[in-house]
Design an enzyme around this catalytic site. Structure first.
Site, mmCIF file in Angstrom:
data_model
loop_
_atom_site.group_PDB
_atom_site.id
_atom_site.type_symbol
_atom_site.label_atom_id
_atom_site.label_comp_id
_atom_site.label_asym_id
_atom_site.label_seq_id
_atom_site.Cartn_x
_atom_site.Cartn_y
_atom_site.Cartn_z
ATOM 1 N N LYS A 211 72.123 41.574 19.573
ATOM 2 C CA LYS A 211 72.785 40.682 20.518
ATOM 3 C C LYS A 211 71.711 39.855 21.246
ATOM 4 O O LYS A 211 71.024 40.327 22.152
ATOM 5 C CB LYS A 211 73.605 41.505 21.526
ATOM 6 C CG LYS A 211 74.358 40.656 22.510
ATOM 7 C CD LYS A 211 73.645 40.646 23.852
ATOM 8 C CE LYS A 211 74.245 39.692 24.820
ATOM 9 N NZ LYS A 211 73.874 38.303 24.607
ATOM 10 N N GLY A 264 64.522 42.034 29.296
ATOM 11 C CA GLY A 264 65.245 41.126 30.188
ATOM 12 C C GLY A 264 65.003 41.498 31.637
ATOM 13 O O GLY A 264 63.943 42.039 31.977
ATOM 14 N N GLY A 269 68.543 45.803 32.960
ATOM 15 C CA GLY A 269 67.882 46.939 32.317
ATOM 16 C C GLY A 269 68.327 48.266 32.919
ATOM 17 O O GLY A 269 68.620 49.228 32.202
ATOM 18 N N GLU A 286 62.045 46.736 28.512
ATOM 19 C CA GLU A 286 60.905 45.929 28.949
ATOM 20 C C GLU A 286 61.445 44.903 29.928
ATOM 21 O O GLU A 286 62.325 44.113 29.569
ATOM 22 C CB GLU A 286 60.231 45.223 27.762
ATOM 23 C CG GLU A 286 59.389 46.141 26.908
ATOM 24 C CD GLU A 286 58.359 46.947 27.683
ATOM 25 O OE1 GLU A 286 57.871 46.471 28.726
ATOM 26 O OE2 GLU A 286 58.077 48.078 27.252
ATOM 27 N N CYS A 320 57.252 37.454 30.914
ATOM 28 C CA CYS A 320 57.153 38.624 31.788
ATOM 29 C C CYS A 320 55.691 38.933 32.099
ATOM 30 O O CYS A 320 55.385 39.592 33.077
ATOM 31 C CB CYS A 320 57.847 39.828 31.174
ATOM 32 S SG CYS A 320 57.225 40.233 29.561
ATOM 33 N N GLN A 367 68.173 28.937 35.468
ATOM 34 C CA GLN A 367 66.773 29.283 35.681
ATOM 35 C C GLN A 367 66.121 28.272 36.623
ATOM 36 O O GLN A 367 65.352 28.642 37.506
ATOM 37 C CB GLN A 367 66.066 29.320 34.318
ATOM 38 C CG GLN A 367 64.823 30.167 34.299
ATOM 39 C CD GLN A 367 65.062 31.602 34.759
ATOM 40 O OE1 GLN A 367 66.110 32.187 34.488
ATOM 41 N NE2 GLN A 367 64.114 32.158 35.494
ATOM 42 N N GLU A 421 60.025 38.684 40.987
ATOM 43 C CA GLU A 421 59.687 37.898 39.802
ATOM 44 C C GLU A 421 60.401 36.555 39.883
ATOM 45 O O GLU A 421 61.619 36.499 40.052
ATOM 46 C CB GLU A 421 60.141 38.641 38.529
ATOM 47 C CG GLU A 421 59.768 37.890 37.280
ATOM 48 C CD GLU A 421 60.122 38.634 35.995
ATOM 49 O OE1 GLU A 421 61.285 39.064 35.851
ATOM 50 O OE2 GLU A 421 59.242 38.775 35.131
HETATM 51 N N1 LIG Z 1 61.037 40.532 31.004
HETATM 52 C C1 LIG Z 1 61.400 39.430 30.429
HETATM 53 O O1 LIG Z 1 60.815 39.069 29.456
HETATM 54 C C2 LIG Z 1 62.558 38.664 30.942
HETATM 55 C C3 LIG Z 1 62.891 38.698 32.264
HETATM 56 N N2 LIG Z 1 63.943 37.971 32.698
HETATM 57 C C4 LIG Z 1 64.219 37.996 34.152
HETATM 58 O O2 LIG Z 1 65.610 38.010 34.350
HETATM 59 C C5 LIG Z 1 66.028 36.885 35.119
HETATM 60 C C6 LIG Z 1 67.405 36.452 34.662
HETATM 61 O O3 LIG Z 1 67.399 36.053 33.296
HETATM 62 P P1 LIG Z 1 68.639 36.410 32.372
HETATM 63 O O4 LIG Z 1 68.639 35.673 31.117
HETATM 64 O O5 LIG Z 1 69.871 36.253 33.181
HETATM 65 O O6 LIG Z 1 68.294 37.924 32.009
HETATM 66 P P2 LIG Z 1 69.290 39.095 31.627
HETATM 67 O O7 LIG Z 1 68.632 40.389 31.898
HETATM 68 O O8 LIG Z 1 70.617 38.815 32.224
HETATM 69 O O9 LIG Z 1 69.471 38.887 30.036
HETATM 70 C C7 LIG Z 1 68.724 39.549 29.032
HETATM 71 C C8 LIG Z 1 69.668 39.989 27.914
HETATM 72 O O10 LIG Z 1 70.595 40.956 28.420
HETATM 73 C C9 LIG Z 1 71.932 40.548 28.182
HETATM 74 N N3 LIG Z 1 72.795 41.029 29.261
HETATM 75 C C10 LIG Z 1 73.164 40.384 30.402
HETATM 76 N N4 LIG Z 1 73.994 41.165 31.133
HETATM 77 C C11 LIG Z 1 74.142 42.316 30.462
HETATM 78 C C12 LIG Z 1 74.861 43.522 30.716
HETATM 79 N N5 LIG Z 1 75.593 43.682 31.812
HETATM 80 N N6 LIG Z 1 74.782 44.521 29.808
HETATM 81 C C13 LIG Z 1 74.017 44.393 28.704
HETATM 82 N N7 LIG Z 1 73.329 43.270 28.400
HETATM 83 C C14 LIG Z 1 73.383 42.247 29.265
HETATM 84 C C15 LIG Z 1 71.819 39.035 28.106
HETATM 85 O O11 LIG Z 1 72.936 38.462 27.465
HETATM 86 C C16 LIG Z 1 70.528 38.872 27.342
HETATM 87 O O12 LIG Z 1 70.757 39.074 25.970
HETATM 88 C C17 LIG Z 1 64.920 35.868 34.917
HETATM 89 O O13 LIG Z 1 64.847 34.968 35.961
HETATM 90 C C18 LIG Z 1 63.703 36.748 34.828
HETATM 91 O O14 LIG Z 1 63.266 37.090 36.120
HETATM 92 C C19 LIG Z 1 64.692 37.236 31.845
HETATM 93 C C20 LIG Z 1 64.407 37.157 30.522
HETATM 94 C C21 LIG Z 1 63.281 37.852 29.967
HETATM 95 O O1 LIG Z 2 52.987 37.413 26.709
HETATM 96 C C1 LIG Z 2 53.583 37.590 25.649
HETATM 97 O O2 LIG Z 2 53.170 37.148 24.588
HETATM 98 C C2 LIG Z 2 54.860 38.389 25.597
HETATM 99 C C3 LIG Z 2 55.608 38.299 26.873
HETATM 100 C C4 LIG Z 2 56.923 38.960 26.828
HETATM 101 O O3 LIG Z 2 57.134 39.910 26.135
HETATM 102 C C5 LIG Z 2 58.006 38.445 27.655
HETATM 103 O O4 LIG Z 2 57.808 37.509 28.416
HETATM 104 O O5 LIG Z 2 59.126 38.965 27.535
#
Ligand SMILES: NC(=O)C1=CN([C@@H]2O[C@H](COP(=O)(O)OP(=O)(O)OC[C@H]3O[C@@H](n4cnc5c(N)ncnc54)[C@H](O)[C@@H]3O)[C@@H](O)[C@H]2O)C=CC1
Ligand SMILES: O=C(O)CCC(=O)C(=O)O
Length: 519
Positions: A211, A264, A269, A286, A320, A367, A421
């Site tokens: 997904k 995410g 998470g 993560e 991240c 965003q 973040e």
């Molecule tokens: N660590 C990382 O790499 C990431 C961090 N983020 C952080 O999250 C913030 C919000 O971004 P979003 O795209 O809204 O992240 P999100 O955590 O909502 O989305 C990530 C994934 O989880 C899914 N998801 C959303 N709600 C869910 C639920 N209740 N149960 C299971 N899966 C679910 C989304 O559809 C997507 O596939 C960003 O501003 C950033 O701070 C976002 C994306 C990547």
């Molecule tokens: O820095 C990278 O190449 C990976 C970063 C990452 O995993 C993320 O932003 O979700």
């Protein structure tokens, strides 16, 4: 009414969406304008491209130009997840029985297909989430390399022989797949993250329900097309697109999904972890970072400036591992700031498809709004805005979600921009007197993903390696940057304390058995 025309006969997996046609009445003639036809991307279940049971689709928009629709994707339901899980369960028995090297062969083939489609998939990625084309190409190449790495993993050891106290017995460990794995991914690395989860999952014998983030579902469908073209048996990888709260949630709660791997936000998470624990499923998370860079007075300043810009602002700060707090020793603070500003002013911001553009838009309106609201909070809480802070709306940029690279100073540790973040191109400069002070402030965060230091002093490097609370420790390099053959993950609230990538992936995607054999 939607009229869909299958292109399956030509080996294509998409349908043409005739909704793009419109009628105009000109000079007594009824003219059908074709407009630009957009592809509608389908779910992939049991080796077939099929519509969601809801019949609903959603446009995936280009954040650099909201008039540009990249494609239409399925807004699926929990019913579609059930079908995907059923297919994955059925495929599991035969898939796990294949040898590791045989499973690896499919990954080698998928890598070849992805490599052939590198330019096209990179362009889709740039159009769908805004990162520049050179970055997108680099990421697709990384996807190819990850597939090849895990293809080889199919031939490597899955256990060890351990001497038993019984001299006539053989004792060893071996590993078996978990079963069906749910893969939930974000939009910021729409090729690399799905592949670094799916590739190890399947090479160790699991089957997958994938997904992706809805923002990058077209790119995700193209990855799955590569697996399809590589001849992966039906049901081994399944794709269901839709809302996180519906599809992601259905995966987290599904009784026949044995493991969930997620990247995410921390908020989502944590809910996934709770649901997984409640039903005894394995999970791996993560999540966020608030990554520090420490610049000491003996640092190579040019290098430190370059790395701060690259680590903090590339991909519009949407990593991240992005740098967000910069601790600079007082004696070099002013010269560091001056050099940083001079360089940042030269960055070209625009559509990532245009040559010479260094930074694209935020990936979505949501965003952009998040980033602007953090900038506003920074100002309200008393930080000094040194540069940027505005949305860019001149000329063509009016159609996209552009924000200036933004630098704050006089940021205190309790301010929101020093704690949460942001996931945008925003840097907080913080003056420190010593390494000890920098370490103490750098560690004062719930996150612990990545951290870097700039110094020539080996003793200070070693102190940093020992004392910094981060899963990725970088010396004289930017905070972002992950190598596929090395373990990746964070301390504290940045991850579920597990590691992804490299050989570390085997820990999550398999269960270990300890075997004792007596003849
Ligand atoms: N660590 C990382 O790499 C990431 C961090 N983020 C952080 O999250 C913030 C919000 O971004 P979003 O795209 O809204 O992240 P999100 O955590 O909502 O989305 C990530 C994934 O989880 C899914 N998801 C959303 N709600 C869910 C639920 N209740 N149960 C299971 N899966 C679910 C989304 O559809 C997507 O596939 C960003 O501003 C950033 O701070 C976002 C994306 C990547
Ligand atoms: O820095 C990278 O190449 C990976 C970063 C990452 O995993 C993320 O932003 O979700």
């Amino acid at each position: 009414m939607n009229l869909y025309f299958s292109d399956h006969d030509q080996g294509q997996t998409f349908f043409q969406d005739r909704m793009q046609r419109s009628r105009e009445w000109k000079g007594g003639e009824d003219i059908i304008k074709m407009g630009t036809e957009k592809q509608t991307y389908l779910n992939y279940i049991n080796g077939e491209w099929i519509h969601s049971s809801t019949g609903k689709i959603k446009a995936s928009l280009n954040p650099a130009d909201i008039d540009d629709i990249v494609g239409y994707v399925q807004e699926s339901s929990a019913e579609d997840v059930n079908a995907a899980v059923e297919a994955a369960r059925r495929a599991q028995a035969a898939w796990r029985k294949l040898s590791g090297p045989k499973r690896g062969e499919y990954l080698f083939r998928a890598a070849d297909v992805l490599e052939k489609r590198l330019d096209e998939i990179a362009e889709t990625m740039t159009r769908e989430m805004g990162k520049t084309l050179p970055e997108a190409k680099g990421e697709v190449q990384r996807g190819v390399n990850i597939l090849r790495y895990y293809a080889g993993e199919g031939m490597r050891s899955i256990g060890e022989v351990i001497p038993s106290t019984d001299s006539e017995a053989l004792m060893f460990t071996t590993r078996v797949p978990l079963g069906v794995v749910g893969v939930i991914t974000p939009w910021n690395f729409p090729v690399a993250i799905p592949i670094w989860k799916i590739a190890p999952a399947i090479v160790y014998g699991n089957t997958v329900v994938f997904k992706p983030a809805q923002e990058t579902a077209v790119t995700a469908a193209k990855i799955v097309e590569c697996f399809d073209e590589a001849g992966l048996p039906a049901g081994v990888v399944n794709l269901v697109t839709g809302k996180g709260s519906v599809i992601g949630n259905a995966i987290a709660e599904h009784p026949h999904i044995h493991g969930i791997t997620f990247t995410g936000s921390n908020e989502v998470g944590k809910t996934i972890a709770q649901k997984a624990v409640a039903r005894g499923a394995k999970y791996q998370l993560e999540m966020g970072g608030k990554n520090p860079v420490i610049v000491l007075e003996d640092a190579d300043l040019d290098r430190a400036v370059e790395a701060t810009i690259s680590g903090g602002l590339r991909s519009t700060g949407q990593k991240c591992t992005a740098t967000s707090r910069v601790f600079v020793q007082s004696s070099i603070y002013e010269s560091f700031k001056e050099q940083l500003l001079a360089k940042i002013k030269q960055l070209k911001i625009g559509d990532g498809l245009e040559e010479g553009v260094w930074m694209g838009p935020c990936a979505s309106q949501k965003q952009l709004e998040t980033v602007l609201s953090y900038i506003q909070k920074g100002i309200e809480e008393g930080a000094t805005l040194v540069y940027g802070g505005q949305r860019l709306t001149d000329g063509e940029r009016a159609k996209g979600f552009y924000v200036q690279p933004t630098i704050f100073e006089n940021v205190s540790p309790d301010m929101t921009i020093a704690r949460e973040e942001i996931f945008g191109p925003v840097l907080a400069l913080i003056k420190v007197d010593s390494l000890e002070e920098a370490l103490s402030l750098a560690n004062d965060t719930p996150f612990g993903l990545s951290a870097s230091i700039f110094t020539q002093n080996i003793g200070k490097m070693l102190a940093f390696i020992q004392d910094i609370e981060a899963g990725l420790v970088r010396i004289n390099e930017e905070s972002a940057g992950v190598e596929l053959q090395a373990p990746f993950g964070g301390m504290k609230q940045s991850s579920s304390h597990s590691r992804e990538q490299g050989r570390a992936a085997i820990e999550f995607f398999t269960a270990m058995k300890t075997v004792f054999v007596k003849g």
